[in-house]
Design a protein around this motif. Structure first.
Motif, mmCIF file in Angstrom:
data_model
loop_
_atom_site.group_PDB
_atom_site.id
_atom_site.type_symbol
_atom_site.label_atom_id
_atom_site.label_comp_id
_atom_site.label_asym_id
_atom_site.label_seq_id
_atom_site.Cartn_x
_atom_site.Cartn_y
_atom_site.Cartn_z
ATOM 1 N N ALA A 9 -0.085 -13.675 -2.298
ATOM 2 C CA ALA A 9 -0.831 -14.663 -1.595
ATOM 3 C C ALA A 9 -2.485 -14.110 -1.326
ATOM 4 N N GLU A 10 -2.499 -12.884 -1.082
ATOM 5 C CA GLU A 10 -3.396 -11.938 -0.403
ATOM 6 C C GLU A 10 -3.455 -10.661 -0.910
ATOM 7 N N SER A 11 -4.642 -10.121 -0.938
ATOM 8 C CA SER A 11 -4.705 -8.778 -1.491
ATOM 9 C C SER A 11 -5.330 -8.047 -0.423
ATOM 10 N N MET A 12 -4.584 -6.997 0.050
ATOM 11 C CA MET A 12 -5.274 -5.914 1.163
ATOM 12 C C MET A 12 -6.322 -5.034 0.447
ATOM 13 N N MET A 13 -6.600 -5.025 -0.708
ATOM 14 C CA MET A 13 -7.431 -4.429 -1.166
ATOM 15 C C MET A 13 -8.850 -5.106 -1.481
ATOM 16 N N ASP A 14 -8.717 -6.394 -1.115
ATOM 17 C CA ASP A 14 -10.155 -7.328 -0.876
ATOM 18 C C ASP A 14 -10.437 -6.993 0.521
ATOM 19 N N ARG A 15 -9.809 -6.385 1.226
ATOM 20 C CA ARG A 15 -10.182 -6.570 2.911
ATOM 21 C C ARG A 15 -11.226 -5.272 2.867
ATOM 22 N N PRO A 16 -12.118 -5.117 4.020
ATOM 23 C CA PRO A 16 -12.903 -3.936 4.471
ATOM 24 C C PRO A 16 -11.677 -2.853 4.865
ATOM 25 N N LEU A 17 -11.822 -1.804 4.322
ATOM 26 C CA LEU A 17 -10.519 -0.849 4.485
ATOM 27 C C LEU A 17 -11.246 0.513 5.174
ATOM 28 N N PRO A 18 -10.448 1.026 6.147
ATOM 29 C CA PRO A 18 -11.062 2.223 6.991
ATOM 30 C C PRO A 18 -11.205 3.367 6.038
ATOM 31 N N ARG A 19 -11.598 4.523 6.557
ATOM 32 C CA ARG A 19 -11.855 5.576 5.878
ATOM 33 C C ARG A 19 -10.484 6.299 5.673
ATOM 34 N N ALA A 20 -10.396 6.661 4.266
ATOM 35 C CA ALA A 20 -9.177 7.077 3.782
ATOM 36 C C ALA A 20 -8.575 8.481 4.488
ATOM 37 N N ASP A 21 -7.411 8.528 4.898
ATOM 38 C CA ASP A 21 -6.708 9.839 5.503
ATOM 39 C C ASP A 21 -6.367 10.713 4.347
ATOM 40 N N GLY A 45 5.618 -7.880 1.213
ATOM 41 C CA GLY A 45 5.747 -9.226 1.184
ATOM 42 C C GLY A 45 4.670 -9.924 0.300
ATOM 43 N N ASP A 46 4.120 -10.931 0.787
ATOM 44 C CA ASP A 46 3.122 -11.500 -0.325
ATOM 45 C C ASP A 46 1.682 -11.032 -0.364
ATOM 46 N N HIS A 47 1.885 -9.673 0.236
ATOM 47 C CA HIS A 47 0.484 -8.928 0.192
ATOM 48 C C HIS A 47 0.483 -7.848 -0.919
ATOM 49 N N VAL A 48 -0.452 -8.014 -1.736
ATOM 50 C CA VAL A 48 -0.745 -7.112 -2.745
ATOM 51 C C VAL A 48 -1.409 -5.893 -2.204
ATOM 52 N N VAL A 49 -1.170 -4.652 -2.433
ATOM 53 C CA VAL A 49 -1.697 -3.466 -1.634
ATOM 54 C C VAL A 49 -2.048 -2.514 -2.954
ATOM 55 N N SER A 50 -2.197 -2.922 -4.102
ATOM 56 C CA SER A 50 -2.705 -2.064 -5.021
ATOM 57 C C SER A 50 -3.666 -2.336 -6.008
ATOM 58 N N ASP A 51 -4.004 -3.785 -5.841
ATOM 59 C CA ASP A 51 -4.835 -4.305 -6.894
ATOM 60 C C ASP A 51 -5.650 -5.543 -5.889
ATOM 61 N N ASP A 106 5.949 -4.302 8.364
ATOM 62 C CA ASP A 106 5.651 -5.255 7.410
ATOM 63 C C ASP A 106 4.126 -5.329 7.188
ATOM 64 N N ALA A 107 3.410 -6.260 6.509
ATOM 65 C CA ALA A 107 1.989 -6.247 6.195
ATOM 66 C C ALA A 107 1.081 -6.257 7.339
ATOM 67 N N SER A 108 1.510 -6.658 8.609
ATOM 68 C CA SER A 108 0.757 -6.573 10.021
ATOM 69 C C SER A 108 0.809 -5.029 10.276
ATOM 70 N N ALA A 109 1.495 -4.219 10.026
ATOM 71 C CA ALA A 109 1.679 -2.991 10.695
ATOM 72 C C ALA A 109 0.243 -2.202 10.500
ATOM 73 N N ILE A 142 -2.834 3.322 4.468
ATOM 74 C CA ILE A 142 -2.375 3.928 3.206
ATOM 75 C C ILE A 142 -2.823 3.065 1.992
ATOM 76 N N VAL A 143 -3.316 1.879 2.067
ATOM 77 C CA VAL A 143 -4.018 1.315 1.225
ATOM 78 C C VAL A 143 -5.452 1.759 0.795
ATOM 79 N N ALA A 144 -6.285 2.436 1.843
ATOM 80 C CA ALA A 144 -7.487 3.012 1.784
ATOM 81 C C ALA A 144 -7.168 3.987 0.983
ATOM 82 N N ALA A 145 -6.302 4.879 1.483
ATOM 83 C CA ALA A 145 -6.092 6.140 0.537
ATOM 84 C C ALA A 145 -5.558 6.160 -0.756
#
Length: 224
Positions: A81-93, A204-210, A141-144, A150-153
């Motif tokens: 339903a959503e991708s976290m890769m499409d969000r603004p991401l923090p500086r990678a650790d 969940g329904d959040h893509v975290v790699s694409d 979960d996706a709100s953690a 991790i997605v930013a990294a």
């Protein structure tokens, strides 16, 4: 007469009237269309003839239950339903980036040395170790709050380690890292026609790699 089932090592999905299969024993994809697809469709709908059953058994698409052996336990994955890769991401650790790069290298070595079905089974077995109670306690979960770093990294690691045609080892690395931090990720393999295959990771329904547009062009054939 013994019950007849689809061979458990076959994962499949339907695309445009055809059926695409992934054989976990051989790590190969194949497609059936036209009359063969009609035979398999009738079987799935409970309308197959004796000739259909004979043909499907002869071509090793179905088998008696006594000949079946469970290999992995696929999951039902939520539609993306959503991708976290499409969000603004923090500086990678840097630590997360390093863990992903090392995990990708380890996954490439495993894919060269071990049968694909063994790698998938190992991922399933390790996933089962993290209980639902543990995941709830960690709020993973996706709100953690620790998911976005991790997605930013993962995104940052693309600039350091080869990511071209590496969706499977990179997916395994991210899947393993997320589970280590208490998440319950799904690794999804999808296919499309003309034939192409792709692996991505969801929480969940959040893509975290694409991106969402990328994964929506594929139909899931296997999810862990």
């Amino acid at each position: 007469m013994n019950s007849i089932i689809v061979r458990l090592e076959l994962q499949f999905c339907q695309i445009d009237g055809c059926y695409v299969f992934l054989d976990l024993n051989t790590q190969r994809y194949f497609l059936i269309a036209n009359d063969a697809a009609a035979r398999f469709r009738r079987y799935l709908n409970g309308a197959s003839t004796g000739d259909d059953i004979e043909w499907l058994i002869g071509n090793r698409l179905i088998c008696p239950t006594e000949e079946a052996s469970q290999i992995i336990r696929p999951s039902v994955v939520a539609p993306a339903a959503e991708s976290m890769m499409d969000r603004p991401l923090p500086r990678a650790d840097a630590l997360f980036v390093l863990q992903i790069i090392l995990g990708q290298r380890a996954a490439r070595r495993q894919l060269r040395r071990l049968p694909f079905k063994m790698i998938l089974q190992n991922l399933c077995d390790r996933k089962d170790v993290a209980t639902k109670a543990t995941r709830r306690a960690r709020g993973a979960d996706a709100s953690a709050p620790n998911l976005l770093p991790i997605v930013a990294a993962f995104r940052a690691s693309e600039r350091i380690s080869n990511s071209i045609d590496q969706c499977l080892p990179r997916g395994i690395a991210l899947f393993t890292l997320l589970r280590r931090y208490g998440f319950a990720p799904n690794m999804v393999i999808g296919v499309t026609l003309p034939f192409a295959a792709h692996c991505w990771i969801q929480v969940g329904d959040h893509v975290v790699s694409d991106s969402l547009d990328r994964v929506r062009s594929f139909k899931p054939i296997l999810a862990l």
